[in-house]
Design an enzyme around this catalytic site. Sequence first.
Site, mmCIF file in Angstrom:
data_model
loop_
_atom_site.group_PDB
_atom_site.id
_atom_site.type_symbol
_atom_site.label_atom_id
_atom_site.label_comp_id
_atom_site.label_asym_id
_atom_site.label_seq_id
_atom_site.Cartn_x
_atom_site.Cartn_y
_atom_site.Cartn_z
ATOM 1 N N GLU A 75 0.764 -0.947 -0.204
ATOM 2 C CA GLU A 75 -0.261 -0.264 -0.323
ATOM 3 C C GLU A 75 0.503 1.554 -0.262
ATOM 4 O O GLU A 75 2.062 1.383 0.798
ATOM 5 C CB GLU A 75 -0.894 -0.265 1.443
ATOM 6 C CG GLU A 75 -2.049 0.880 1.097
ATOM 7 C CD GLU A 75 -3.533 0.560 1.865
ATOM 8 O OE1 GLU A 75 -4.150 0.916 1.516
ATOM 9 O OE2 GLU A 75 -3.560 -0.179 1.866
ATOM 10 N N LYS A 82 -0.696 -0.907 -4.472
ATOM 11 C CA LYS A 82 -2.190 -0.531 -3.724
ATOM 12 C C LYS A 82 -3.074 1.124 -3.369
ATOM 13 O O LYS A 82 -1.892 2.194 -2.976
ATOM 14 C CB LYS A 82 -3.112 -0.985 -2.347
ATOM 15 C CG LYS A 82 -3.313 -2.491 -2.144
ATOM 16 C CD LYS A 82 -3.080 -3.233 -0.738
ATOM 17 C CE LYS A 82 -4.390 -2.695 -0.279
ATOM 18 N NZ LYS A 82 -4.687 -3.076 0.923
#
Length: 324
Positions: free
Chosen positions: A100, A136
């Site tokens: 992420e 992400k």
Amino acid sequence: MANPLLQQLAQMTIVVSDSGDFNAIEKYKPRDATTNPSLLMAAALMPAYSPIVDEVLAWAKKAAGTDATKDAVVKQAIDRLSVEFGLRILKIIKGRVSTEVDARLSYDTQASIEKARALIKQYEAAGTSRERVLIKLASSWEGIRAAEVLEREGIHCNMTLLFGLHQAVASADAGATLISPFVGRILDWYKKSTGKESYPPAEDPGVKSVTTIYNYYKHFGYKTVVMGASFRNLSEITELAGCDLLTIAPKFLEELSKTEGDLQRKLDPEKAKSLKIERITLDEADFRKMHAADQMATDKLDEGVKDFTKAMVSLEKLLGDRLG
């Protein structure tokens, strides 16, 4: 005797582990795995992974340089910890890991692009192909625009914090590789807003949302795939059997592996193609209008960015404290 539900699910859906815990991933052998700041924080607090944190901090000190401030070292360490966990997970699984981008960049397209490139550069420097990594990004308009640029560079994106059809349509139009609609968080919002304590499995608002998105994608032939995420109970998972992917926490993987019964496929691309669905066309103004009209998506995106930001700040503090 019926096979365990997990075994049946894996025959129609790619099972992904929603964890930063290597031991849990090793146990259930999912094809893919995904992490987020909250999961990384939880893993970093485990005594078993203390040596990894120390190794990352030593790497960050060297990368930042001898005259670097503690904050500069921690910034290096945050990215490296995400990558290091990803690299170790990739040694266990055959597929891809999701890493992420800092949630604080969710509304900054260029900063998100630069962070994604930096993460991929570290993976590739460690000998891992970008084909095995999903970056992400939050499903804000800015995050979706970042994905559009990154996908053209061969950096594949996983659109997270996704709660509404408008986010899903914009992500697919941008060419995102994968989306992660948050089933359980949608249910949380509806339970709180309506006062209802529960919903029948097929009427679960999160299940219905993912079903709508899945049918839309398959009806119009989008290449973007759907990975249901953030489950609150086992029925949410079984009601989405047949979804492209489902990312499941270890406790539910355990429950699925111990539960027997006949698992029926609920989502099917051929059935979706036969449905009557109106195509949605979105520009930025349309997206923002639809987002503002969807109170649940507005609330949950904002809340998700804040929660992941809080987890990142906590992780930075943990690393800073370890530096001394």
